[in-house]
Design a protein around this motif. Sequence first.
Motif, mmCIF file in Angstrom:
data_model
loop_
_atom_site.group_PDB
_atom_site.id
_atom_site.type_symbol
_atom_site.label_atom_id
_atom_site.label_comp_id
_atom_site.label_asym_id
_atom_site.label_seq_id
_atom_site.Cartn_x
_atom_site.Cartn_y
_atom_site.Cartn_z
ATOM 1 N N GLU A 1 -76.550 48.259 13.173
ATOM 2 C CA GLU A 1 -76.704 46.625 12.542
ATOM 3 C C GLU A 1 -77.791 46.401 11.659
ATOM 4 O O GLU A 1 -77.664 46.128 10.598
ATOM 5 C CB GLU A 1 -77.322 46.392 14.108
ATOM 6 N N ASN A 2 -77.993 47.165 11.368
ATOM 7 C CA ASN A 2 -79.579 47.148 10.389
ATOM 8 C C ASN A 2 -79.643 48.366 8.907
ATOM 9 O O ASN A 2 -79.947 48.888 9.021
ATOM 10 C CB ASN A 2 -80.716 47.307 10.844
ATOM 11 N N ASN B 1 -79.686 49.504 -0.393
ATOM 12 C CA ASN B 1 -80.503 48.782 -0.816
ATOM 13 C C ASN B 1 -82.213 49.102 -0.555
ATOM 14 O O ASN B 1 -82.458 49.961 -0.036
ATOM 15 C CB ASN B 1 -80.261 46.914 0.083
ATOM 16 N N LYS B 2 -82.703 48.492 -0.826
ATOM 17 C CA LYS B 2 -84.363 48.248 -1.037
ATOM 18 C C LYS B 2 -84.645 48.831 -0.286
ATOM 19 O O LYS B 2 -85.035 47.906 0.754
ATOM 20 C CB LYS B 2 -85.639 47.380 -1.626
ATOM 21 N N PRO B 3 -85.842 50.177 0.882
ATOM 22 C CA PRO B 3 -86.224 50.080 1.732
ATOM 23 C C PRO B 3 -87.813 49.006 2.102
ATOM 24 O O PRO B 3 -87.440 48.464 1.051
ATOM 25 C CB PRO B 3 -86.847 51.384 2.162
ATOM 26 N N PRO B 4 -87.922 48.925 3.057
ATOM 27 C CA PRO B 4 -89.246 48.406 3.725
ATOM 28 C C PRO B 4 -90.278 49.088 2.565
ATOM 29 O O PRO B 4 -90.330 50.165 2.154
ATOM 30 C CB PRO B 4 -89.661 48.638 5.084
ATOM 31 N N PHE C 1 -68.431 43.075 3.993
ATOM 32 C CA PHE C 1 -67.772 44.498 4.042
ATOM 33 C C PHE C 1 -67.689 45.081 5.635
ATOM 34 O O PHE C 1 -66.438 45.160 5.892
ATOM 35 C CB PHE C 1 -68.635 44.824 3.585
ATOM 36 N N GLN C 2 -68.618 44.660 6.320
ATOM 37 C CA GLN C 2 -69.311 45.811 7.913
ATOM 38 C C GLN C 2 -68.256 44.640 9.129
ATOM 39 O O GLN C 2 -67.632 45.148 9.168
ATOM 40 C CB GLN C 2 -70.771 44.965 7.999
ATOM 41 N N LYS C 3 -68.355 43.164 8.919
ATOM 42 C CA LYS C 3 -67.392 42.104 9.649
ATOM 43 C C LYS C 3 -65.832 42.163 9.191
ATOM 44 O O LYS C 3 -65.406 42.346 10.274
ATOM 45 C CB LYS C 3 -67.669 40.557 9.041
ATOM 46 N N ARG C 4 -65.843 42.945 7.970
ATOM 47 C CA ARG C 4 -64.352 42.528 7.988
ATOM 48 C C ARG C 4 -63.780 44.243 8.224
ATOM 49 O O ARG C 4 -62.994 44.331 8.855
ATOM 50 C CB ARG C 4 -64.053 42.262 6.599
ATOM 51 N N LEU C 5 -64.717 45.158 8.314
ATOM 52 C CA LEU C 5 -64.165 46.623 8.919
ATOM 53 C C LEU C 5 -64.295 46.082 10.071
ATOM 54 O O LEU C 5 -63.323 47.386 10.817
ATOM 55 C CB LEU C 5 -64.948 47.826 8.092
ATOM 56 N N HIS D 1 -76.245 39.530 3.229
ATOM 57 C CA HIS D 1 -75.150 38.453 3.336
ATOM 58 C C HIS D 1 -74.012 39.277 3.478
ATOM 59 O O HIS D 1 -73.102 39.256 2.868
ATOM 60 C CB HIS D 1 -75.020 38.167 1.559
ATOM 61 N N GLY D 2 -74.097 40.542 4.058
ATOM 62 C CA GLY D 2 -73.084 41.101 4.362
ATOM 63 C C GLY D 2 -72.604 41.695 3.316
ATOM 64 O O GLY D 2 -70.899 42.547 3.336
#
Length: 258
Positions: free
Chosen positions: A234-235, A179-182, A122-126, A242-243
Amino acid sequence: MIKSCAATLPGVKFSKLLQKCNIENLTALYWAIINNGREALLEFVRFIPKFSHACSSDLRLACMAVNDNDSFMLLHLGDINAKDTSLRGILGCPQDDIQVHEVDWAGHNENKFFVHFVFRMFQKRLRIAKKLEAEFVAQGRIWVLRFDMKQTGEWSIEHALSENSSPVRTTTELEIQANKPPSGSDALKPPRFHTNKSFMLVPEGTSHDDYRKVGDDDARYSITWTLKDWPMQENTPYVDRHGTLIAGLTITIRCYAR
């Protein structure tokens, strides 16, 4: 019969013949979808390396008519952004997974359906294309969900009706999976976007005269929400390692303004 014709005619000629509007001004593929002829449809498609624009439009209408999202996805009829389709090919990115779950609310003044999206890379394509959009079929219409960068530099999410769909009054809620946080950090709340009241959606490509004919002060071409800048981060917790971005869209169709 299909195999016999394919053996008699050159491949290019047979492909063009299959895509001709020669049955009540519509293609054989159209009628295969309308008559739930999945086996014949798949056999036809084997001989067509790429749909013509006219044939693709024909098939989109057929999927709307019988509310067939499975065929719509199988035939890649929602790949409306040629740049993104080409980009996915270069990146080796599979087709986005879009599943529609319709609920029968018989006896009520509204009905509801839920759409589950899995956008890979998603992020790479966007970041590369500055736009990502996906179409799906539900309630006899083609809908579009679009991530886009506006001229102001702001990211946005937009949902609308695609061309040739019927106008409809809706309320909408979109949720992006967090997503699950640290370990040890606070739980993340998924971003939720919703409309506070119902709006009459009219399809993209509708003329201004047709827009006015809807006769509704709340009529609009799309519903848009502004995002923060996390698609560039980035994070970001909204894209997994997996993006992949996962989102859920709930649309309620209403029979009255509320």
